[in-house]
Design an enzyme around this catalytic site. Structure first.
Site, mmCIF file in Angstrom:
data_model
loop_
_atom_site.group_PDB
_atom_site.id
_atom_site.type_symbol
_atom_site.label_atom_id
_atom_site.label_comp_id
_atom_site.label_asym_id
_atom_site.label_seq_id
_atom_site.Cartn_x
_atom_site.Cartn_y
_atom_site.Cartn_z
ATOM 1 N N ASP A 67 42.122 37.487 37.717
ATOM 2 C CA ASP A 67 43.318 37.234 38.510
ATOM 3 C C ASP A 67 44.535 37.832 37.806
ATOM 4 O OD1 ASP A 67 44.696 35.113 36.892
ATOM 5 O OD2 ASP A 67 42.934 33.930 37.422
ATOM 6 N N THR A 68 45.604 37.959 38.530
ATOM 7 C CA THR A 68 46.805 38.626 38.035
ATOM 8 C C THR A 68 47.348 37.964 36.775
ATOM 9 O OG1 THR A 68 47.277 39.186 40.326
ATOM 10 C CG2 THR A 68 49.063 39.503 38.766
#
Length: 185
Positions: free
Chosen positions: A42-43
């Site tokens: 994820d970011t």
């Protein structure tokens, strides 16, 4: 011959090649056409991301049925408690699914001393202690490790994937934002 790219994904980079209005993307770092992530981060997470142009290799790395172990270092809020850690070790009910049992150990501060500083830094609250966990899983659902630690009462401050299968970020000496070609051991 298929390509395998080892990339140390920095915090704030989204795992896609198409442009994004808010975040840097893989295209900002990797100019190799025809490769795709084998799994995602994820970011808000950092660390080892593998990319390939081979669909079978991508499945072998990412699909839980092949049991490719992923190792994460999670900096979490709280104080280690064996009962809560055992919850992670047994598997956690995250609503839509129950995770497979995880290998979980508390890390000594010296073990994370060589980890690069995160940019931007994590939030630090003087009144709330934190510690590091090493978590090894053979699956990788959406934000799974963060959801697992939160369910156990340990909000995740920082998450770094340090290994996939036999490939270690530190053995490869990859700095954040750098990549190189590699191969599976």
């Amino acid at each position: 011959m298929s390509k395998l790219i080892l990339f140390n994904k920095p915090y704030g980079v989204i795992c896609q090649f198409s442009p994004h209005e808010k975040y840097a993307t893989l295209k900002d770092y990797i100019g190799v056409p025809g490769v795709y992530p084998a799994g995602r981060l994820d970011t808000d997470s950092e660390g080892l991301l593998l990319l390939t142009d081979d669909g079978r290799l991508q499945a072998k790395i990412a699909d839980p049925k092949f049991k490719s172990e992923k190792t994460y270092w999670a900096q979490v809020e709280g104080v280690p408690d064996e009962g809560r850690l055992d919850c992670l070790r047994r598997g956690v009910d995250l609503g839509g699914f129950v995770t497979r049992p995880a290998k979980v150990s508390v890390m000594a501060a010296a073990e994370t001393a060589h980890l690069w500083p995160r940019v931007p830094p994590i939030r630090v609250r003087k009144s709330v202690p934190d510690f590091w966990l090493e978590i090894r899983i053979c699956e990788g659902k959406n934000r799974q490790v963060r959801r697992m630690t939160a369910k156990a009462g340990y909000p995740c401050l920082r998450l770094v994937r340090v290994a996939v299968g036999g490939i270690s970020l530190f053995d490869e000496q990859l700095e954040p934002g750098s990549w190189r070609y590699g191969r599976l051991p």
